[in-house]
Design an enzyme around this catalytic site. Structure first.
Site, PDB file in Angstrom:
ATOM      1  N   ILE A  13       0.740  -1.171   0.071  1.00 14.82           N
ATOM      2  CA  ILE A  13      -0.204  -0.026   0.012  1.00 14.82           C
ATOM      3  C   ILE A  13       0.952   1.309   0.090  1.00 14.82           C
ATOM      4  O   ILE A  13       0.576   2.257  -0.567  1.00 14.82           O
ATOM      5  CB  ILE A  13      -1.175  -0.178   1.288  1.00 14.82           C
ATOM      6  CG1 ILE A  13      -2.010   1.262   0.832  1.00 14.82           C
ATOM      7  CG2 ILE A  13      -0.398   0.232   2.530  1.00 14.82           C
ATOM      8  CD1 ILE A  13      -3.236   0.963   1.859  1.00 14.82           C
ATOM      9  N   GLY A  34       2.801  -5.136  10.968  1.00 12.47           N
ATOM     10  CA  GLY A  34       2.033  -5.137   9.752  1.00 12.47           C
ATOM     11  C   GLY A  34       1.960  -3.794   8.827  1.00 12.47           C
ATOM     12  O   GLY A  34       3.082  -3.368   8.785  1.00 12.47           O
ATOM     13  N   ASP A  36       0.712  -0.971   9.466  1.00 11.42           N
ATOM     14  CA  ASP A  36       1.208   0.126  10.483  1.00 11.42           C
ATOM     15  C   ASP A  36       2.678   0.288  10.312  1.00 11.42           C
ATOM     16  O   ASP A  36       3.105   1.384  10.130  1.00 11.42           O
ATOM     17  CB  ASP A  36       0.454  -0.099  11.884  1.00 11.42           C
ATOM     18  CG  ASP A  36       0.389   1.373  12.760  1.00 11.42           C
ATOM     19  OD1 ASP A  36       0.687   2.370  12.129  1.00 11.42           O
ATOM     20  OD2 ASP A  36       0.455   0.911  13.814  1.00 11.42           O
ATOM     21  N   SER A 119      -8.375  -4.651  10.420  1.00 13.30           N
ATOM     22  CA  SER A 119      -8.802  -5.551  11.313  1.00 13.30           C
ATOM     23  C   SER A 119      -8.608  -7.106  10.720  1.00 13.30           C
ATOM     24  O   SER A 119      -8.800  -7.888  11.795  1.00 13.30           O
ATOM     25  CB  SER A 119     -10.013  -5.449  12.077  1.00 13.30           C
ATOM     26  OG  SER A 119     -10.188  -4.319  12.662  1.00 13.30           O
ATOM     27  N   VAL A 122      -3.633  -9.180  12.774  1.00  5.25           N
ATOM     28  CA  VAL A 122      -3.256  -9.676  13.978  1.00  5.25           C
ATOM     29  C   VAL A 122      -4.734  -9.330  15.045  1.00  5.25           C
ATOM     30  O   VAL A 122      -5.029  -9.936  15.880  1.00  5.25           O
ATOM     31  CB  VAL A 122      -2.148  -9.206  14.865  1.00  5.25           C
ATOM     32  CG1 VAL A 122      -1.064  -9.491  14.090  1.00  5.25           C
ATOM     33  CG2 VAL A 122      -2.477  -7.800  14.995  1.00  5.25           C
TER      34      VAL A 122
END
Length: 175
Positions: A13, A34, A36, A119, A122
């Site tokens: 992304i 991840g 983030d 979501s 994890v």
């Protein structure tokens, strides 16, 4: 004219050239694993400095930051729900993540936005249910007066891309 540019893309992304990318953040907004962590690494240390001033973000809400070193001009950080069996408003909170992210993008007059599978890592939200919510909220936005004309649902792997594609085929467009 009805806007219907909703697509699925598998990949990183942080490399997409869109006006806004959405970060599946944690409540601190200070980075994590991840997507983030990937967004924080790609955007550079300025993002963490900026996020520290925001004071966090409750589940279901969203916050806006500049994109810094990303191709995207803006990052919308949203905190998805942790799956706890489905009886704790998880679906409503996930839908709110999409709606609130789209509103913030619209406030910047953005025409394109990319969402990760919020979501679904994890946080454990069942992928099929999350994909249906994502597709429904994105289609609703494309049929609204928001500035958004193009939405990309970004999958982190082949399996998630297939789940998102199936949801697009199964979720009817609003009349």
């Amino acid at each position: 004219m009805e806007k219907q540019d909703l697509s699925v893309w598998q990949g990183d992304i942080t490399r997409l050239s869109v006006d806004v990318i959405v970060n599946a953040a944690n409540e601190s907004l200070l980075g994590g694993g991840g997507v983030d962590g990937a967004i924080h690494r790609a955007a550079g240390p300025e993002l963490l400095t900026h996020c520290r001033r925001l004071g966090g973000c409750p589940t279901g809400e969203a916050r806006l930051t500049p994109g810094f070193r990303l191709p995207a001009r803006w990052i919308v950080h949203t905190v998805g729900p942790v799956w706890r069996g489905g009886g704790h408003q998880e679906a409503d909170l996930l839908a709110a993540c999409y709606r609130n992210s789209l509103v913030l993008a619209d406030q910047q007059a953005a025409s394109s936005i990319a969402f990760p599978a919020i979501s679904c890592g994890v946080y454990g939200f069942p992928a099929e249910a999350a994909a249906q919510i994502a597709v429904a909220e994105c289609r609703r936005a494309l049929e609204s007066p928001l500035s958004i004309e193009r939405i990309v649902l970004v999958a982190f792997d082949v399996k998630m891309a297939a789940v998102l594609t199936a949801a697009m085929q199964a979720t009817p467009r609003n009349p």
